[in-house]
Design an enzyme around this catalytic site. Structure first.
Site, short mmCIF file in Angstrom:
data_model
loop_
_atom_site.label_atom_id
_atom_site.label_comp_id
_atom_site.label_asym_id
_atom_site.label_seq_id
_atom_site.Cartn_x
_atom_site.Cartn_y
_atom_site.Cartn_z
N SER A 164 7.07 55.85 17.20
CA SER A 164 8.12 54.91 17.53
C SER A 164 7.74 53.89 18.58
CB SER A 164 9.35 55.68 18.01
OG SER A 164 9.07 56.31 19.26
N SER A 177 4.80 59.73 18.85
CA SER A 177 5.23 58.34 19.04
C SER A 177 4.35 57.50 19.96
CB SER A 177 6.67 58.29 19.56
OG SER A 177 7.55 58.53 18.48
N LYS A 206 8.25 50.61 27.29
CA LYS A 206 9.04 50.90 26.10
C LYS A 206 10.53 50.84 26.46
CE LYS A 206 9.28 54.42 22.39
NZ LYS A 206 8.82 55.75 21.96
#
Lengths: 95, 488, 475
Positions: free
Chosen positions: B153, B177, B78
């Protein structure tokens, strides 16, 4: 409205954010809605409840007082938009 | 069977037997990325050269017998996890060109094992969002239906694993997330106990809630990755010193007598019928396996979401104050003076949702409101924590849906922040209480994946994995996203 | 109407740790800009602080020496504000639960002892430094960012600038004694802000508070307060009102002037630092730290009287600075006349330090050098008065005393024949004084000795000079 336009302007300044008049308008409406929503917490009586700032109950996490090499200055300055004489450069500050 | 469609443990067998090389595995994934990336937009950066070089090094390691479970396995990280020499943008214009001069501790750990970094994945800007639509660069699409969001997210990481762009991925979970996008994309995603995985190098959103965790294709892989990324880190004061268990030892099919709590609060308003039914069927599966199903209640859980929005936004307003264009990141071109430079820089660099949360957080901490909002939220946090402790007196794990809905349409909630926030309604309480939680795919509803959330006590990841594994073996989730084509 | 002032002081002292408060960078003063910086103290995204244990120990040490209560439970907080010298845009500090509180120091003004309360001592990180020499912008150096500080906040217990001066002197002395800070104001390791208001004598209500900045020495604090108190009283007497503001001491003009600050009110939005866990100081730990405390000034003073037989006055002056006391003890180790050493320290040494504004550790004279000088006197190589000349040279250049004596030819004339010739000449040249002496005027003797000294440029051995002079005059 849970929050006034002037409060929004004040908070924006505290947060160092700049908004157009329309944005202030929009934020006032949206933040009011969000604040109304979070006001749900007021349904709870928390008079005798201790706040939890750290979820895992540990304390006294320290490092020993030992010097290790710092980072090369080139790397420290590598992402700086403006630099001069080994320093970060900012607009002239009058004190 | 394409190499890219295999799990870590399957790839590991092939690599160990030297039936394939790390270079072949890496090339297979890079090809796959080229094929599906234009459809799903999961990645911000692809590190092809670095990956190929690392693959050769991994093959050396294997040749010399220095390999471990993750040597030669490709990962996607990420883009809010710091990677030395590789852009770490947080999907923000603010950090569009920021190249960290250091690695996050988890990245160090992976690199030591010989993991191959393929790229950095898209996210909601600074991890604030539940759909990955808040990225300043691209909107990631759900591989199951390209008109839908992958969740957020960590939507880029979830979509990447669902689309076989890597063997596993790292994400971060502040309010759901990892688990929510895992649920929406039909993959396994785990948020470990707060303090289990070092946060050093994870760009902070809400420091008291953030935690790094893995996305994998199955539960076994989750245990394998967890074995590597956990552990005390002297650079993170909130990381805990615990004995490192071997999580793969928990991968057992036997859950007889295990007490599984089902909280009615996790089936409340807003839950889609299809999700509800799928999860209830899953509970039956577990019951059939011999688990004891216990009805429980976590009454304060409905206050978790408002408490979360105050705590997370307050911490974010402080964590994101450092972005001023002086040391790194975006800087305004035109301004009047120093204060104006700050204001213009930050207004140009941050997107709307980030600004909204900074505003809310600044307000909640500001003079005269601190007690009413921030302190109040911390007190509610105590109530929620106690609530879970009480619940765990009656059961060993708690299960329920990860998300009240399956993947929603792109744009559907983009202009309604509150509707978007509700996507996290079942996940935030876990962060508030610092507990571990996993989302595993448990079926389809209208052709879209449904996630089953399993929550455990602090540091009880083992038990979660046990239940998840038993469920997975009994209820194989073999469906593959069809929207991108060419799966196994 | 008579007015009195109410003065409170905030002192920031840099702690003498090797490494910074939250990372392993050195705390050394100076260094090329941004060379004592790492991702943590630069506040790069994703970095985290880890508290230096020694910082807690040093703060507790200071707290104990200042008679504070040490908190069993303490925590770190974030103080949020934007400024280019603050890399994270928040300072990690302590808000509602400081490490130490409720202490005091005793000062002496006009022979009376007064207790000045210490409200709190907390730990925090220092900011970087802005350099303004550039014309089109300011430059930022983060070497100092993250250097550990303690902030010591006094109660508003002082009523005169002299009390403030005494408080600061005493505080500095104690901090030096506890070895937690070197307290060098010129290097910024000790910084002082002060709040002052005035009110009619007898009134219990506080007047409007003015904050004073840019105070670069204790004398500056005293002078700025003197000016500011007069100014405030004048405003009130003229029927005006004091406006709450921050004023800056202008050293060259000797006045305080309003600072051009941005209008906005501060709202620091303190909240508990989530990246750091609470600090618990157990009784055992506290006692361990107490045991590690070096000897405090009053103990040292008593010991100096008992052990070295110093008069109380001497002992007080010598122990008024730890550096001076250390210097003294090093000398006494090699030189067995403590009173002689104390005379030198209180006399020539202090005089020259005052003149040059230097601290004892900034002077090139070492204890060994002073001892050598004293031995030169004892051995009759130089006279006491020549020694003062030699010392001045040592103070200025750092040269060894015997080298100076050699280079400048300052050795005593102790050769009887040589001296007798000079004395005979002096007697011939001063018939009037000789006459006076013979008529019983003892003073004339002094004049004649002086003339001998003048002729020998002070190098004549005094005892020998007296002896020969008497012999010659009685001839």
């Amino acid at each position: 409205m849970a929050i006034s336009r002037s409060e929004v302007e004040h908070v924006a300044k505290l947060a160092r954010l700049k908004f157009s008049q329309e944005e202030i308008e929009e934020f006032t409406v949206q933040l009011s809605k969000i604040i109304d929503y979070v006001n749900k917490l007021n349904e709870l009586d928390t008079e005798n409840v201790e706040p939890t700032a750290h979820i895992v109950p540990i304390h006294n996490v320290f490092r020993e007082d030992e010097v290790k090499p710092s980072m090369d200055r080139d790397k420290i300055l590598m992402n700086a938009p403006y630099k001069e004489n080994g320093c970060f450069k900012v607009p002239k500050i009058i004190e | 069977m394409e190499l890219y469609s295999l799990t870590i443990h399957e790839l590991r067998e092939l690599l160990k037997k030297r039936e394939v090389s790390a270079l072949e595995v890496t090339k297979s994934y890079l090809e796959r990325i080229k094929e599906v990336e234009p459809k799903i937009d999961a990645l911000i950066t692809i590190t092809e050269d670095f990956a190929l070089q690392r693959a050769k090094e991994a093959d050396e390691k294997i040749k010399n017998g220095e390999d471990t479970d993750l040597t030669g396995i490709p990962v996607i990280i990420k883009d809010n996890i710091s990677t030395e020499g590789i852009k770490t943008t947080c999907s923000s214009k603010m950090l569009e060109n920021y190249i960290p001069p250091y690695n996050a501790t988890v990245v160090e750990k992976l690199l030591e094992e010989g993991v191959i970094i393929l790229g950095k994945s898209n996210l909601d800007e600074f991890a604030m969002g539940s759909s990955t639509e808040n990225s300043a660069f691209k909107t990631t699409k759900n591989p199951w239906d390209l008109s839908r969001v992958p969740g957020g997210s960590s939507g880029g990481s979830a979509a990447a694993i669902a689309a076989d762009e890597a063997a596993f991925a790292l994400g971060s979970d502040t309010g759901g997330s990892i688990r929510q996008p895992a649920s929406l994309c039909g993959v396994v995603g785990m948020k470990p106990t707060y303090g289990l995985v070092s946060r050093y190098g994870l760009v902070a959103f809400a420091s008291s809630l953030d935690q790094i965790g893995p996305f994998t294709k199955d539960v076994t892989d989750c245990a394998i990755v967890l074995n590597t990324i956990i552990g005390h880190d002297s650079k993170d004061s909130t990381s805990l010193k615990i004995d490192k268990p071997d999580y793969t030892s928990y991968l057992k099919e036997d859950i007889k007598g295990l007490r599984i709590g089902v909280a009615k609060e996790f089936f409340g308003e807003g839950i889609e019928e299809g999700v509800k039914e799928t999860v209830q069927e899953s509970i039956k599966v577990l019951q059939d396996l011999g688990a004891e199903i216990i009805d429980i209640s976590i009454p304060y859980v409905e206050y978790a979401l408002p408490a979360y929005y105050i705590i997370a936004s307050a911490e974010a307003s402080s964590n994101l104050a450092r972005y001023d264009g002086i040391r790194y990141g975006h800087i305004a071109e035109k301004y009047e003076d120093l204060i104006d430079m700050y204001m213009v820089t930050r207004s140009e660099g941050f997107g709307k949702e980030v600004k909204r949360r900074i505003m809310l957080g600044t307000y909640a901490l500001s003079s005269g409101y601190y007690d009413a909002y921030y302190k109040k939220a911390l007190k509610v946090r105590t109530l929620i924590k106690n609530d879970f402790e009480k619940a765990f007196e009656k059961c060993d794990v708690i299960i329920g849906p990860t998300s009240p809905t399956v993947a929603f349409k792109i744009g559907e909630r983009a202009n309604d922040p509150l509707a978007m926030y509700l996507a996290d309604i079942y996940t935030v309480s876990v962060n508030i209480a610092g507990l571990p939680g996993i989302s595993i795919p448990c079926g389809l509803s209208d052709g879209l994946p449904v996630g089953l959330q399993i929550i455990g006590r602090h540091f009880d990841e083992g038990k979660i994995l046990n239940v998840a594994y038993a469920f997975e073996q009994a209820n194989k989730f073999n469906a593959k996203p069809q929207a991108i084509g060419g799966a196994r | 109407m008579k007015y009195e002032a109410v003065i409170g002081l905030e002192v920031h002292a840099e702690l003498l740790t090797e490494s910074k408060i939250f990372c392993s960078c050195t705390t050394k003063f100076g260094g090329e800009p941004n060379t004592h910086v790492c991702p943590v103290c630069l506040g790069l995204p994703g970095t985290l602080p880890v508290l230096n244990k020694k910082v807690v120990e040093y703060a507790v040490r200071a707290g104990l020496a200042l008679n504070c209560t040490i908190a069993n439970f303490s925590k770190m907080d974030r103080k949020n504000y934007f400024y280019p010298d603050l890399p994270k845009a928040y300072q990690i500090s302590q808000y509602d639960l400081p490490l130490c509180s409720n202490g005091y120091v005793e000062i002496e003004v006009d022979g009376k002892v007064k207790k000045i309360g210490i409200k709190r001592i907390h730990i925090e990180e220092d900011a970087g430094k802005l350099l303004h020499e550039n014309t089109d912008g300011s430059l930022v150096d983060y070497n100092r960012a993250g250097v550990p500080l303690i902030e010591i906040v006094s109660e508003p217990d002082m009523t005169t600038p002299e009390e403030a001066y005494q408080y600061l002197t005493k505080l500095k002395n104690i901090l030096e004694y506890t070895e937690v800070s070197d307290c060098k104001m010129q290097e910024g390791s000790l910084r002082v802000d002060t709040n002052v208001s005035v009110r009619p004598v007898g009134s219990t209500e506080l007047g409007t508070k003015i904050e004073l900045k840019n105070l670069n020495s204790f004398r500056a604090v005293q002078k700025a307060l003197e000016y500011e108190i007069k100014r405030q009283i004048k405003v009130l007497e003229e029927g005006g009102t004091i406006v709450q503001e921050t004023r800056r001491w202008n050293e060259s003009k000797g006045i305080t002037e309003p600072m051009r600050t941005k209008e906005e009110a501060h709202d620091y939005r303190y909240f508990p630092e989530p990246d750091l866990v609470p600090i618990i100081v157990t009784d055992e730990w506290k006692e361990e730290i107490r045991k590690s405390l070096p000897e405090m000034p009053h103990h040292k003073r008593e010991r100096f009287i008992a052990e070295y037989g110093l008069p109380e006055y001497d002992a007080k002056i010598i122990t008024s600075s730890k550096k001076m006391a250390d210097f003294f003890e090093k000398c006494v180790l090699e030189y067995d006349s403590p009173k002689t050493v104390s005379n030198w320290l209180m006399g020539e040494f202090s005089r020259l330090m005052n003149e040059t504004g230097k601290e004892i550790d900034e002077v090139p004279v070492t204890p060994q050098m002073l001892v050598k000088l004293l031995k030169l006197i004892d051995n009759g190589v130089i006279s006491g008065s020549i020694a003062k000349t030699v010392f001045e040279e040592m103070f200025g250049t750092g040269k060894e005393p015997e080298v100076i004596v050699e280079e400048k030819g300052l050795k005593q004339i102790a050769n009887e024949n040589e001296l007798r010739e000079i004395i005979k000449k002096v007697i011939v040249e001063n018939p009037k004084s000789v006459e006076d002496y013979k008529n019983g005027k003892e003073k004339a003797m002094g004049f004649l000795v002086g003339q001998v000294m003048k002729a020998t440029k002070g190098k004549a051995n005094p005892q020998l000079t007296n002896q020969i002079l008497k012999e010659e005059l009685s001839k």
